[in-house]
Design a protein around this motif. Structure first.
Motif, PDB file in Angstrom:
ATOM      1  N   SER A  85       0.824  -1.205   0.000  1.00  0.00           N
ATOM      2  CA  SER A  85       0.000   0.000   0.000  1.00  0.00           C
ATOM      3  C   SER A  85       0.859   1.256   0.000  1.00  0.00           C
ATOM      4  O   SER A  85       2.012   1.241   0.420  1.00  0.00           O
ATOM      5  CB  SER A  85      -0.872   0.001   1.252  1.00  0.00           C
ATOM      6  N   ALA A  86       0.265   2.337  -0.476  1.00  0.00           N
ATOM      7  CA  ALA A  86       0.884   3.652  -0.309  1.00  0.00           C
ATOM      8  C   ALA A  86      -0.054   4.440   0.603  1.00  0.00           C
ATOM      9  O   ALA A  86      -0.526   3.905   1.595  1.00  0.00           O
ATOM     10  CB  ALA A  86       1.067   4.313  -1.658  1.00  0.00           C
ATOM     11  N   TYR A  87      -0.359   5.663   0.266  1.00  0.00           N
ATOM     12  CA  TYR A  87      -1.301   6.419   1.091  1.00  0.00           C
ATOM     13  C   TYR A  87      -2.548   6.703   0.270  1.00  0.00           C
ATOM     14  O   TYR A  87      -2.522   7.528  -0.640  1.00  0.00           O
ATOM     15  CB  TYR A  87      -0.664   7.731   1.559  1.00  0.00           C
ATOM     16  N   ASP A  98      22.593 -14.928 -10.169  1.00  0.00           N
ATOM     17  CA  ASP A  98      22.357 -15.433 -11.527  1.00  0.00           C
ATOM     18  C   ASP A  98      20.920 -15.870 -11.766  1.00  0.00           C
ATOM     19  O   ASP A  98      20.605 -16.412 -12.828  1.00  0.00           O
ATOM     20  CB  ASP A  98      23.310 -16.602 -11.824  1.00  0.00           C
ATOM     21  N   ASN A  99      20.055 -15.661 -10.788  1.00  0.00           N
ATOM     22  CA  ASN A  99      18.652 -16.064 -10.932  1.00  0.00           C
ATOM     23  C   ASN A  99      17.751 -14.841 -11.018  1.00  0.00           C
ATOM     24  O   ASN A  99      18.141 -13.750 -10.619  1.00  0.00           O
ATOM     25  CB  ASN A  99      18.237 -16.913  -9.713  1.00  0.00           C
ATOM     26  N   PRO A 100      16.529 -15.028 -11.484  1.00  0.00           N
ATOM     27  CA  PRO A 100      15.582 -13.909 -11.448  1.00  0.00           C
ATOM     28  C   PRO A 100      15.218 -13.576 -10.002  1.00  0.00           C
ATOM     29  O   PRO A 100      14.817 -14.465  -9.244  1.00  0.00           O
ATOM     30  CB  PRO A 100      14.349 -14.438 -12.188  1.00  0.00           C
ATOM     31  N   VAL A 101      15.399 -12.316  -9.619  1.00  0.00           N
ATOM     32  CA  VAL A 101      15.100 -11.888  -8.247  1.00  0.00           C
ATOM     33  C   VAL A 101      13.991 -10.837  -8.275  1.00  0.00           C
ATOM     34  O   VAL A 101      14.095  -9.831  -8.975  1.00  0.00           O
ATOM     35  CB  VAL A 101      16.359 -11.306  -7.560  1.00  0.00           C
ATOM     36  N   MET A 102      12.931 -11.101  -7.522  1.00  0.00           N
ATOM     37  CA  MET A 102      11.859 -10.131  -7.348  1.00  0.00           C
ATOM     38  C   MET A 102      12.236  -9.304  -6.123  1.00  0.00           C
ATOM     39  O   MET A 102      12.299  -9.841  -5.006  1.00  0.00           O
ATOM     40  CB  MET A 102      10.517 -10.833  -7.071  1.00  0.00           C
ATOM     41  N   PHE A 103      12.487  -8.027  -6.306  1.00  0.00           N
ATOM     42  CA  PHE A 103      12.961  -7.176  -5.219  1.00  0.00           C
ATOM     43  C   PHE A 103      11.844  -6.192  -4.878  1.00  0.00           C
ATOM     44  O   PHE A 103      11.580  -5.243  -5.612  1.00  0.00           O
ATOM     45  CB  PHE A 103      14.234  -6.448  -5.668  1.00  0.00           C
ATOM     46  N   LEU A 104      11.171  -6.475  -3.754  1.00  0.00           N
ATOM     47  CA  LEU A 104       9.952  -5.741  -3.405  1.00  0.00           C
ATOM     48  C   LEU A 104      10.233  -4.701  -2.329  1.00  0.00           C
ATOM     49  O   LEU A 104      10.525  -5.039  -1.180  1.00  0.00           O
ATOM     50  CB  LEU A 104       8.874  -6.729  -2.926  1.00  0.00           C
ATOM     51  N   GLU A 105      10.143  -3.437  -2.744  1.00  0.00           N
ATOM     52  CA  GLU A 105      10.313  -2.327  -1.807  1.00  0.00           C
ATOM     53  C   GLU A 105       8.932  -1.899  -1.307  1.00  0.00           C
ATOM     54  O   GLU A 105       7.936  -2.524  -1.640  1.00  0.00           O
ATOM     55  CB  GLU A 105      11.034  -1.180  -2.549  1.00  0.00           C
ATOM     56  N   GLN A 106       8.894  -0.832  -0.512  1.00  0.00           N
ATOM     57  CA  GLN A 106       7.589  -0.367  -0.007  1.00  0.00           C
ATOM     58  C   GLN A 106       7.540   1.144  -0.134  1.00  0.00           C
ATOM     59  O   GLN A 106       8.421   1.845   0.351  1.00  0.00           O
ATOM     60  CB  GLN A 106       7.425  -0.790   1.462  1.00  0.00           C
ATOM     61  N   GLU A 107       6.496   1.622  -0.776  1.00  0.00           N
ATOM     62  CA  GLU A 107       6.430   3.052  -1.072  1.00  0.00           C
ATOM     63  C   GLU A 107       6.451   3.915   0.181  1.00  0.00           C
ATOM     64  O   GLU A 107       7.071   4.974   0.214  1.00  0.00           O
ATOM     65  CB  GLU A 107       5.163   3.328  -1.890  1.00  0.00           C
ATOM     66  N   ARG A 108       5.768   3.451   1.232  1.00  0.00           N
ATOM     67  CA  ARG A 108       5.711   4.248   2.468  1.00  0.00           C
ATOM     68  C   ARG A 108       7.074   4.326   3.159  1.00  0.00           C
ATOM     69  O   ARG A 108       7.254   5.110   4.086  1.00  0.00           O
ATOM     70  CB  ARG A 108       4.732   3.612   3.453  1.00  0.00           C
ATOM     71  N   MET A 109       8.004   3.455   2.757  1.00  0.00           N
ATOM     72  CA  MET A 109       9.265   3.333   3.493  1.00  0.00           C
ATOM     73  C   MET A 109      10.446   4.039   2.834  1.00  0.00           C
ATOM     74  O   MET A 109      11.537   4.075   3.407  1.00  0.00           O
ATOM     75  CB  MET A 109       9.618   1.846   3.672  1.00  0.00           C
TER      76      MET A 109
END
Lengths: 377, 327
Positions: free
Chosen positions: B121-123, B165-176
């Motif tokens: 979520s964001a705001y 060497d693998n596909p990495v899903m890098f999930l950040e957080q907008e509020r952070m």
């Protein structure tokens, strides 16, 4: 694989193809070297009209190369016929999509490549894998799901790969490989490697969003890729006219201001000529091209296809324009090869297929440890 | 130690990896001339130019595919989704192509690619812009899933992800993105993927939290300590897949109680997986049933009060800890 430099001009109409950019006469750029034909009668008339140019091109071409082209077409045909046979015997499982009737497309285009050039294709991939250099043994053993298969039995019919041979796979999601191939061309441009990409897909893939997203970026960024739409006229059981609002696929490229050509996919020399022009564009300034290569799928979509959506007459009519028969006729008339040569080629192809079957019958199933390998590296 | 925001820590990681490896490039919507929708790529285009920092059309499936093909052909793309919500348009390339390429090519074609952007979520951005998608991607063999919660983790993990060497899903957080913290200034600061971090040590109850819920869990732990003199341990797996099960199991064996806090929906979530791992590996150590705090099983509402009600909160975590500790 022949060197591009040895390739002869194959059709008289080569000069008609506009360079990338708007054409002078107001028509869209890169217009088809051959006029589009609507049906098989049109196709015959169109072929007859340019046949003398084709014969002249054959005369100027290297005899060994022509023989190898015919051999690859015959090998592909015999290999796929054997696949159908052993599939019915239960030796091949799952899906099995055959290339019969489309051999001129793979041979005509891929034999224009340098070994370092990249190829990516759909699930109808057995024959193209072999044209790129994979052994019939490694392809057949993959179909069998055996250890000796090109991907150790993990992919099957739809997923032939060879990193060494720059064969980036058969792919099972209709159109998915169009985007991946565009990325491969992006890498070639990024690295300035001089490689080009041949990216094959069927006409039904053109209705997927990825086709339009990819062509937009390929033209926007000038990526060295040749999109080869193998229009075999049926997406499973749905004919193109029941699935696409427009008849021409080649001209869809004009929406992206991309060079394009319509090609007779039953004439291996025509495919070769169109591919040569496209590769020249790609190597010169990275311009992409869309080729619509019209063929006809003789067999069902896959081995489980009941075929109730078309008539036997339609199939027979198209088979009169069989790409192997047409090519043999021209080679014979040009006195490049004779009946004895043809017999020898048939024998060699049959022997190669027999060896592939024997190898596959003897190849063990993959070890159970293989289940968990290659998930991550 | 330098004090950086998560945004700037990510920016440093990208910058250092672009400099380190000529095959690394950043691609996505508005990443170049606009400086990034959330300014994670700020200044990179000016410094490195068109080749290394590439604006795309709005064509998520298409540019995800460009990344996959380019990675197969030897590059190391970092593909930014403006938010992970838009990755759903590209799911075919991530799930059917990137995740399966190594396996179905019999180990021949690696796909060293990072997909990154803000998740969750964001705001007040409502239903289509507020989804936490880690459980979706974690479900597929062939993908790694990473979720940092501090500036140091963000930097160290992103650098490792780019080198993986693998596909990495890098999930950040907008509020952070604006959260500040200390980041080591060493030349090549890396945090290995697949290793959890104890964000707060404790002995009476374990909270497993990730991404946005880590600061919430730390605040809740502080509150519980002050109010009840109960010592709460907070574990941040940092990498969702591969999951550091040993670290979580080890903590629960010590505290005998577990609360899992996550921003995603509860059904078939990462929290469900963690709960199962505890049942399988620490069943006899549990003094109370595992509790989960997740986002409500609804699309995200817009109204401020409803949004807050849907999301995890410090209060909800405190209540859950009290439950499992029978306070």
């Amino acid at each position: 694989m022949p060197k591009a430099a040895t390739i002869q001009k194959t059709t008289a109409s080569a000069g008609k193809v506009a360079k990338n950019g708007a054409s002078k006469n107001g028509k869209a750029l890169g217009t088809a070297a051959a006029p589009e034909f609507a049906d098989v009668d049109d196709a015959i008339a169109e072929y007859n009209a340019r046949r003398s140019a084709q014969l002249a091109a054959i005369k100027k071409s290297d005899k060994k190369l022509l023989r190898e082209m015919l051999y690859q077409m015959v090998l592909g045909r015999r290999f796929e016929e054997k696949c159908a046979e052993v599939y019915r015997m239960g030796k091949i499982g799952g899906f099995c999509h055959l290339y019969i009737g489309q051999e001129a497309i793979g041979v005509g285009s891929m034999m224009m490549l340098e070994p370092t050039d990249m190829v990516i294709t759909s699930y109808r991939d057995h024959v193209q894998a072999m044209i790129k250099g994979m052994s019939p043994e490694s392809v057949m053993a993959e179909l069998y799901g055996r250890e000796g298969g090109c991907v150790k039995g993990k992919g099957g019919s739809m997923h032939m790969f060879s990193k060494d041979l720059e064969f980036y796979g058969g792919h099972g999601i209709v159109g998915g490989q169009i985007g991946v191939g565009t990325g491969m061309a992006y890498a070639a441009k990024y690295k300035n490697s001089g490689q080009v990409v041949l990216c094959f897909f069927g006409e039904a893939a053109v209705n997927q969003g990825i086709f339009h997203e990819s062509l937009n970026m390929a033209q926007l960024w000038k990526l060295p890729i040749i999109y080869i739409c193998e229009n075999n006229q049926y997406g499973m059981g749905t004919s193109q006219k029941r699935a696409m609002s427009s008849r021409s696929i080649a001209r869809k490229a004009e929406a992206f201001e991309m060079a394009n050509e319509f090609v007779d996919g039953m004439d291996v020399m025509a495919v070769r000529g169109a591919t040569r022009r496209a590769i020249e564009r790609a190597r010169k300034d990275g311009s992409p091209t869309l080729l619509e290569v019209r063929a006809y799928r003789y067999m069902g979509h896959s081995m489980s296809d009941p075929g109730n959506y078309r008539t036997r007459d339609e199939i027979l009519k198209y088979q009169e324009r069989d790409p192997i028969v047409l090519f043999k006729d021209s080679l014979k008339e040009s006195k490049v090869l004779n009946d004895k040569d043809f017999e020898k080629i048939e024998q060699e192809a049959n022997d190669a297929v027999d060896r592939a079957v024997k190898f596959s019958d003897e190849s063990p199933y993959p070890s159970e440890a293989e289940l968990l390998t290659d998930v991550l590296t | 130690m330098a004090v950086l925001t998560i945004r700037d820590a990510l920016n440093e990681a990208l910058r250092e990896e672009i400099i380190r490896d000529e095959n690394v490039f950043v691609m996505g919507e508005e990443v170049a001339e606009y400086d990034g929708a959330y300014k994670v790529t700020r200044g990179l285009w000016k410094e490195f130019g068109d080749k290394r920092v590439v604006d795309t059309p709005i064509t998520e499936l298409g540019f995800a595919a460009i990344g996959v093909g380019a990675a197969m052909a030897g590059l190391r793309p970092v593909i930014e989704f403006m938010t992970w919500n838009f990755s759903i348009l590209a799911a075919d390339q991530i799930i059917n192509h990137a995740a399966k390429m190594l396996y179905m090519s019999g180990g021949q074609f690696k796909v060293p690619i990072v997909f990154r952007g803000p998740n969750g979520s964001a705001y007040q951005v409502s239903s289509q812009h507020s989804q936490a998608l880690e459980a979706l991607y974690a479900n597929f063999p062939g993908l790694k899933v990473v979720m940092p919660s501090t500036p140091a983790d963000a930097k160290g993990l992103l650098k490792s992800a780019i080198r993986d060497d693998n596909p990495v899903m890098f999930l950040e957080q907008e509020r952070m993105y604006g959260i500040k913290g200390e980041v080591p200034e060493e030349d090549d600061f890396l945090i290995p993927l697949g290793v959890a971090d104890v964000k707060r040590e404790g002995k009476d109850c374990t909270i497993v939290a990730r991404s946005m819920t880590v600061p919430m869990a730390l605040q809740a732990a502080e509150q519980i300590q002050n109010e009840f003199d109960v010592s709460v341990e907070v574990i941040d797996p940092r990498t969702i897949k591969p999951l550091d099960v040993d670290a979580i199991v080890g903590s629960v064996k010590k505290t005998n109680r577990l609360v899992v806090v996550e921003e995603s929906h509860a059904f078939a979530s990462v929290g469900a997986e963690i709960s199962h791992q505890i049942m399988e590996n620490a069943f006899d150590y549990l003094d109370a049933p595992v509790k989960r705090i997740s986002t409500a099983e609804t699309p995200m509402p817009y109204a401020k009060n409803l949004e807050a009600l849907a999301l995890p909160s410090v209060e909800k975590i405190v209540a859950a800890v009290k439950d499992v500790c029978y306070l």
